[in-house]
Design a protein around this motif. Structure first.
Motif, PDB file in Angstrom:
ATOM      1  N   TYR A  84       0.682  -1.148  -0.090  1.00  0.00           N
ATOM      2  CA  TYR A  84       0.019   0.114  -0.178  1.00  0.00           C
ATOM      3  C   TYR A  84       0.933   1.425  -0.043  1.00  0.00           C
ATOM      4  O   TYR A  84       1.986   1.272   0.327  1.00  0.00           O
ATOM      5  N   ALA A  85       0.286   2.157  -0.498  1.00  0.00           N
ATOM      6  CA  ALA A  85       1.121   3.759  -0.159  1.00  0.00           C
ATOM      7  C   ALA A  85       0.268   4.603   0.551  1.00  0.00           C
ATOM      8  O   ALA A  85      -1.120   4.725   0.426  1.00  0.00           O
ATOM      9  N   ILE A  86       0.683   5.169   1.638  1.00  0.00           N
ATOM     10  CA  ILE A  86       0.219   6.184   2.256  1.00  0.00           C
ATOM     11  C   ILE A  86       0.624   7.554   2.293  1.00  0.00           C
ATOM     12  O   ILE A  86       1.955   7.670   2.266  1.00  0.00           O
ATOM     13  N   TYR A  87      -0.345   8.575   1.999  1.00  0.00           N
ATOM     14  CA  TYR A  87       0.118   9.754   1.466  1.00  0.00           C
ATOM     15  C   TYR A  87      -0.253  10.750   2.627  1.00  0.00           C
ATOM     16  O   TYR A  87      -1.273  10.713   3.329  1.00  0.00           O
ATOM     17  N   ARG A  88       0.593  11.884   2.683  1.00  0.00           N
ATOM     18  CA  ARG A  88       0.208  13.055   3.614  1.00  0.00           C
ATOM     19  C   ARG A  88       0.336  14.271   2.827  1.00  0.00           C
ATOM     20  O   ARG A  88       1.193  14.684   2.370  1.00  0.00           O
ATOM     21  N   ALA A  89      -1.237  14.912   2.550  1.00  0.00           N
ATOM     22  CA  ALA A  89      -1.117  16.243   2.035  1.00  0.00           C
ATOM     23  C   ALA A  89      -0.587  17.371   2.669  1.00  0.00           C
ATOM     24  O   ALA A  89      -0.262  17.315   3.640  1.00  0.00           O
ATOM     25  N   SER A  90      -0.677  18.347   2.060  1.00  0.00           N
ATOM     26  CA  SER A  90       0.034  19.837   2.674  1.00  0.00           C
ATOM     27  C   SER A  90      -1.029  20.103   3.718  1.00  0.00           C
ATOM     28  O   SER A  90      -0.367  20.855   4.568  1.00  0.00           O
ATOM     29  N   ASP A  91      -2.237  19.643   3.701  1.00  0.00           N
ATOM     30  CA  ASP A  91      -3.044  20.321   4.964  1.00  0.00           C
ATOM     31  C   ASP A  91      -3.053  19.229   5.906  1.00  0.00           C
ATOM     32  O   ASP A  91      -4.068  19.226   6.851  1.00  0.00           O
ATOM     33  N   ASP A  92      -2.158  18.049   6.036  1.00  0.00           N
ATOM     34  CA  ASP A  92      -1.977  17.175   6.965  1.00  0.00           C
ATOM     35  C   ASP A  92      -3.089  16.068   7.028  1.00  0.00           C
ATOM     36  O   ASP A  92      -2.986  15.157   7.918  1.00  0.00           O
ATOM     37  N   SER A  93      -4.093  15.933   5.677  1.00  0.00           N
ATOM     38  CA  SER A  93      -4.877  14.658   5.737  1.00  0.00           C
ATOM     39  C   SER A  93      -4.253  13.825   5.136  1.00  0.00           C
ATOM     40  O   SER A  93      -3.086  14.019   4.575  1.00  0.00           O
ATOM     41  N   VAL A  94      -4.530  12.775   5.407  1.00  0.00           N
ATOM     42  CA  VAL A  94      -3.898  11.360   5.104  1.00  0.00           C
ATOM     43  C   VAL A  94      -4.711  10.473   4.307  1.00  0.00           C
ATOM     44  O   VAL A  94      -6.098  10.295   4.704  1.00  0.00           O
ATOM     45  N   TYR A  95      -3.994   9.856   3.231  1.00  0.00           N
ATOM     46  CA  TYR A  95      -4.908   8.942   2.300  1.00  0.00           C
ATOM     47  C   TYR A  95      -4.009   7.591   2.349  1.00  0.00           C
ATOM     48  O   TYR A  95      -2.742   7.572   2.316  1.00  0.00           O
ATOM     49  N   PRO A 106      -9.837   3.580   3.797  1.00  0.00           N
ATOM     50  CA  PRO A 106     -10.084   4.518   4.845  1.00  0.00           C
ATOM     51  C   PRO A 106      -8.781   4.488   5.816  1.00  0.00           C
ATOM     52  O   PRO A 106      -8.276   3.585   6.004  1.00  0.00           O
ATOM     53  N   VAL A 107      -8.577   5.857   6.038  1.00  0.00           N
ATOM     54  CA  VAL A 107      -7.487   6.200   7.094  1.00  0.00           C
ATOM     55  C   VAL A 107      -7.931   6.926   8.117  1.00  0.00           C
ATOM     56  O   VAL A 107      -8.859   7.825   7.975  1.00  0.00           O
ATOM     57  N   GLU A 108      -7.468   6.670   9.335  1.00  0.00           N
ATOM     58  CA  GLU A 108      -7.689   7.548  10.473  1.00  0.00           C
ATOM     59  C   GLU A 108      -6.611   7.797  11.240  1.00  0.00           C
ATOM     60  O   GLU A 108      -5.274   6.979  11.133  1.00  0.00           O
ATOM     61  N   VAL A 109      -6.440   9.010  11.641  1.00  0.00           N
ATOM     62  CA  VAL A 109      -5.177   9.317  12.703  1.00  0.00           C
ATOM     63  C   VAL A 109      -5.619   9.547  13.905  1.00  0.00           C
ATOM     64  O   VAL A 109      -6.418  10.327  14.272  1.00  0.00           O
ATOM     65  N   ILE A 110      -5.220   8.915  14.823  1.00  0.00           N
ATOM     66  CA  ILE A 110      -5.547   8.690  16.322  1.00  0.00           C
ATOM     67  C   ILE A 110      -4.162   8.852  17.121  1.00  0.00           C
ATOM     68  O   ILE A 110      -3.519   8.071  17.003  1.00  0.00           O
TER      69      ILE A 110
END
Length: 103
Positions: A27-38, A90-94
Motif C-alpha cells: 500500500y501507499a500512504i500519503y500526507r497532503a499539505s493540509d496534513d490529511s492522510v490517504y 479508509p484512513v484515520e489518525v489517532i
C-alpha cells in the motif's frame, strides 16, 4: 472496521508518501499539505511500480517509471499510461498514529 496500525504521522513528510506492506500486499500512504492522510494500493496499475517512490504534489502521485498520475484521494487515474484507477482505503489518525482499514 478492522483498523491496522501503519505508521506514525511524523513518518510521512507533507506532500510525501511511504510504503506500507501488510498481509502480503503493498500500500501507499500519503500526507497532503493540509496534513490529511490517504491510502491507496501501493503499485501503479500500469506496470506494478511502487507509487510511494513517486512525486507527490497537489493531491496527486506520479508513477516514477512512466509518469502516469493518480488522484490519491479517490484513486482516479489522471494521466496516461495509467488508465485503471487505484483502490483506496479508509484512513484515520489517532494520537499521531496512522491506521488503515484494509478489510
Amino acid at each position: 472496521m478492522n483498523w491496522i496500525p501503519a505508521c506514525s504521522l511524523d513518518d510521512i513528510e507533507q506532500e510525501g508518501a511511504i510504503r506500507f506492506d501488510h498481509g502480503g500486499r503493498t500500500y501507499a500512504i500519503y500526507r497532503a499539505s493540509d496534513d490529511s492522510v490517504y491510502c491507496t494500493a501501493g503499485l501503479c496499475t500500469h506496470e506494478a511500480i511502487h507509487l510511494a517512490d513517486g512525486l507527490v504534489m497537489d493531491f496527486e502521485v506520479e508513477c516514477p517509471k512512466h509518469s502516469g498520475a493518480f488522484d490519491y484521494r479517490t484513486g482516479e487515474a489522471l494521466r496516461l499510461p495509467a488508465c485503471e484507477n487505484l483502490k483506496t482505503y479508509p484512513v484515520e489518525v489517532i494520537d499521531g498514529e496512522v491506521r488503515v482499514a484494509l478489510a
